[in-house]
Design a protein around this motif. Sequence first.
Motif, mmCIF file in Angstrom:
data_model
loop_
_atom_site.group_PDB
_atom_site.id
_atom_site.type_symbol
_atom_site.label_atom_id
_atom_site.label_comp_id
_atom_site.label_asym_id
_atom_site.label_seq_id
_atom_site.Cartn_x
_atom_site.Cartn_y
_atom_site.Cartn_z
ATOM 1 N N LYS A 153 0.893 -1.141 -0.071
ATOM 2 C CA LYS A 153 0.024 -0.041 0.032
ATOM 3 C C LYS A 153 0.936 1.276 -0.040
ATOM 4 O O LYS A 153 2.024 1.332 0.324
ATOM 5 N N GLU A 161 6.452 2.957 -3.386
ATOM 6 C CA GLU A 161 5.385 2.577 -4.077
ATOM 7 C C GLU A 161 4.611 3.450 -4.588
ATOM 8 O O GLU A 161 3.796 3.408 -5.559
ATOM 9 N N GLN A 206 3.351 3.124 -8.785
ATOM 10 C CA GLN A 206 1.879 3.106 -8.890
ATOM 11 C C GLN A 206 1.499 4.637 -9.544
ATOM 12 O O GLN A 206 0.219 4.827 -9.819
ATOM 13 N N ILE A 250 0.815 7.501 -8.620
ATOM 14 C CA ILE A 250 0.026 8.098 -7.825
ATOM 15 C C ILE A 250 -0.188 9.761 -8.164
ATOM 16 O O ILE A 250 -1.447 10.263 -8.241
ATOM 17 N N PHE A 292 -5.957 7.795 -3.204
ATOM 18 C CA PHE A 292 -5.633 6.764 -2.720
ATOM 19 C C PHE A 292 -6.670 5.160 -2.375
ATOM 20 O O PHE A 292 -6.350 4.639 -1.258
ATOM 21 N N ARG A 327 -5.442 1.906 -1.523
ATOM 22 C CA ARG A 327 -4.246 1.814 -1.604
ATOM 23 C C ARG A 327 -3.824 2.412 -0.207
ATOM 24 O O ARG A 327 -2.689 2.771 0.011
#
Length: 678
Positions: free
Chosen positions: A519, A567, A571, A573, A602, A605
């Motif tokens: 996450k 992370e 991803q 974000i 999020f 996530r």
Amino acid sequence: MKMKLRTPVLSLLLITVLAPIVLYTDTLATYFNSPSSSRTEFIEDLSTFSFGGDVRPLNVLPQESSTSLKEPPGDVYSDTISNASDTISSEDARKARQLTEAESLKHQTATGNSDSGVEVAMNENQISQVTDNLHEPQQVDKNSPKLVSAGKSESRAMETSSKKKTSPTDSDHTLDATSAKTEIRHDQRTVQTSGRVASGETTRSKVEERNTQVVPPDARVRQLKDQLIRAKVYLSLSATRNNPHFIRELRLRVKEVTRSLGEATKDSDLPRSANERLKTMEQTLAKGKQIQDDCATIVKKLRAMLHSAEEQLRVHKKQTLYLTHLTAKTLPKGLHCLPLRLSTEYFKLNSSQQLFPRQENLENPKLYHYALFSDNILAAAVVVNSTVSHAKDPSKHVFHIVTDRLNFAAMRMWFLANPPQYATVDVQNVEEFTWLNSSYSPVLKQLESQSMIDYYFRSRADSDPNVKFRNPKYLSIMNHLRFYLPEIFPKLDKVLFLDDDIVVQKDLGGLWSLDLKGKVIGVVETCGESFHRFDRYLNFSNPLISKNFDPRACGWAFGMNIFDLNEWRRQNITEVYHSWQNQNHERLLWKLGTLPPGLITFWKRTYALDRSWHVLGLGYNPNVNQKDIQRAAVIHYNGNLKPWLEISIPKFRDYWSKFVDYDQVFLRECNINKLAGS
């Protein structure tokens, strides 16, 4: 001639001297020889006793008929029997007086009033009825059986003494002993009756205590307020308005009661005259009830008053909400003075003095890095001080503070003058992030638009019911920097984001060792309340929102969040954030703020942290559980009642103010003092 006169004179003299002697001796003989005199003395002594200093008749129980105590006619007593009777009678009288005096003292102790004790005893039957109705068990004083048994033993002793002193065949002596036993038995009943009276008094006091406990606290204050409401009803009714005398009297009573009530919230605050005015007002209201006895009219008027009061309450709540938001966004004079004073000192320093030590730690990924974005110097100082004071190893903690151009010099000067022990601090100016511009950031482009400026500064404050979304802080890009952490810290792996209205109460080093299980962000969920779910922040009437999100999904809190930047980058974000911001350019998906876009960006996530890491509500909820606060690693003053404002919740101020050194020279010069109640 003289001899003739001498004889009558001597005769008269002899008669006048001797006659009284003969008569007196005859009376004495009759008194001492009469057997009934001893009994009469005994009865008089027993039937009277000293009680509270006065001699009163013993009428606790109805006296037995005196005829039962008379001797049969024709009985003759010998001297021996008479002496024995005198001895028994005097002894019985003495013991009976001791019994009655002992019982009198006991009864006075039980009732607390010697005078009322006899009167209560005279009403034995009534007390018995009351105690029977109350279904209370009779409580006999522990001393009463002892007194009764003592009376019985004395009675038996007197019988034995009588038998020893007189002939067993003498029926007169037997009758006299029977009379003595009758008197002792009478005294025993008196003792038992007194015990029952004391028991009745005890039962009555218990009932009174229970009734006293049922009375609600501050009943008089509520009663006075109720009287004012009733008075307003009568003042507005047509039937009572047609009675000018009653109206004048009622208005006078209203003034008196209002003056007595004042600002009192409990009965102890009321003046001594309150009771009298309460009674007079009740009498006046009783007159009004006689004038207007139509209940339907009164109920109708009360409903109208209730509706009016509810409407006034709604208006006042709205005004209070707006004024509270206005106060929360107004900078106190001391906090306006502080950056000016610090900036002046900062520009007096040479370039070498303006640098922070240990700058080599700023890009070391093995250390604990904090991101703090704030323009409030004092608030940022509390965050740093509270974190360092609870850190097990302060040298591993690095604080990255980003502020605006106006407060940049002042923020640097504060931490240069008050460096945290062993920890590393760096202060950056958001204006130096040249990559962050309107061409790159959609939200920055929106914030610079004319429509957004008009929304905050030209439209009426009450045009939008969600006043909190009209906060001018949302115009600042600093509020959205949390969505650009990988760009701000390109060489770091993990960052702990902290709001400037939090206080750290435990070591936070353990957050960097957490496995977020793929996450991006670690959060404390806030779905304990219905208004902390997705449908509270997002517009689910829009199909774009309703298709992609669950309205009952659990919300979470910004303010203390651990981010896995690797992370995040993997991803992508930031692009997710930009995409949703472009679709919300007309604010149709959510109102302004950072939490709604955070929930969307999020979505799925987040890694749920234990609730003890982050406790919220100290800036708006006075009922936050004290145990939760003490157990929390971080407490958050989210809401308008910030701890540095006078409108803050008094019982929560000390958690924040204890990390402020009010003796610091800059705070003293700006007259920043500890708020009252902290």
